[in-house]
Design an enzyme around this catalytic site. Structure first.
Site, PDB file in Angstrom:
ATOM      1  N   HIS A   1       0.418   4.706   4.547  1.00 47.37           N
ATOM      2  CA  HIS A   1      -0.420   5.093   3.372  1.00 47.37           C
ATOM      3  C   HIS A   1       0.110   6.724   3.111  1.00 47.37           C
ATOM      4  O   HIS A   1       0.293   7.108   2.009  1.00 47.37           O
ATOM      5  CB  HIS A   1      -1.734   5.160   3.794  1.00 47.37           C
ATOM      6  CG  HIS A   1      -2.114   3.749   3.458  1.00 47.37           C
ATOM      7  ND1 HIS A   1      -3.526   3.288   3.534  1.00 47.37           N
ATOM      8  CD2 HIS A   1      -1.443   2.706   3.626  1.00 47.37           C
ATOM      9  CE1 HIS A   1      -3.652   1.983   3.497  1.00 47.37           C
ATOM     10  NE2 HIS A   1      -2.476   1.583   3.597  1.00 47.37           N
TER      11      HIS A   1
ATOM     12  N   SER B   1       0.821  -1.123   0.016  1.00 47.50           N
ATOM     13  CA  SER B   1       0.021  -0.002  -0.188  1.00 47.50           C
ATOM     14  C   SER B   1       0.918   1.476  -0.053  1.00 47.50           C
ATOM     15  O   SER B   1       0.558   2.367  -0.644  1.00 47.50           O
ATOM     16  CB  SER B   1      -0.873  -0.061   1.158  1.00 47.50           C
ATOM     17  OG  SER B   1      -1.916  -1.209   1.281  1.00 47.50           O
TER      18      SER B   1
END
Length: 200
Positions: free
Chosen positions: A177, A126
């Protein structure tokens, strides 16, 4: 730009780096499905684990980028890479794209190392995927002849959804993230200052 119509053979030929990264996701996921000590020990040796990284196991800043143990996690990251990776692979070129993807993921994991607790463990692509959106954002602002307004709107809409899911979802590496996105934006001027024209 973000609609894929190629058959698998054409996709592999046109986008070898994206194909290679997705293939690694799938291979490791399948290995971790195999019961037994080998797959368990391999996961333990490669997963991001802050405490042992501080002790010198620095490969764990890279290896988590390829690891997924849950099907949905693997599919979301792989499909995101399939949708949003090819255009950047063409715009940046194969090796600059690879370095940007890996570099953004590593920087996201370094942020996790210093901002998360010592016993924190993590895995998944991610952070690297979010770094792609950091690069796209740079291109949308500074190279509008390549990332035109309709595509920029798509990018920012997906990014907003990604951040909302990050903040509301469970067991997500929020640090990776956000810092993945920032890392991509920071890397972008160095690897995307002279992007290639994009031709679908």
């Amino acid at each position: 730009m973000f609609v894929r119509t190629e058959n698998p053979s054409t996709f592999f030929r046109l986008y070898p780096i994206v194909s290679f990264l997705v293939l690694i996701h799938i291979v490791f996921f399948l290995i971790f499905l195999i019961p037994g000590s080998f797959s368990n020990n391999l996961l333990k040796a490669l997963i991001g684990f802050n405490l042992v990284i501080f002790k010198g196991e620095y490969w764990r800043l890279i290896t988590p980028l390829f690891l997924h143990v849950h099907l949905v996690h693997m599919l979301v990251n792989s499909v995101s890479l399939i949708l949003f990776g090819p255009a950047l692979e063409k715009i940046l070129g194969k090796w600059r794209f690879f370095l940007a993807y890996i570099g953004g993921g590593i920087l996201a994991n370094i942020a996790t190392l210093f901002l998360a607790p010592p016993m924190y463990t993590h895995l998944g692509a991610s952070g690297a995927v979010f770094s792609l959106f950091g690069i796209y954002s740079y291109l949308a602002f500074f190279h509008q002849h390549i990332i035109q307004r309709p595509h920029a709107h798509i990018i920012f809409a997906i990014l907003l959804i990604g951040f909302v899911v990050t903040l509301t979802g469970a067991n997500l590496n929020i640090i990776a993230h956000f810092f993945g996105f920032l890392s991509g934006a920071i890397i972008a001027p160095f690897i995307a200052s002279h992007p290639n024209p994009y031709h679908p």
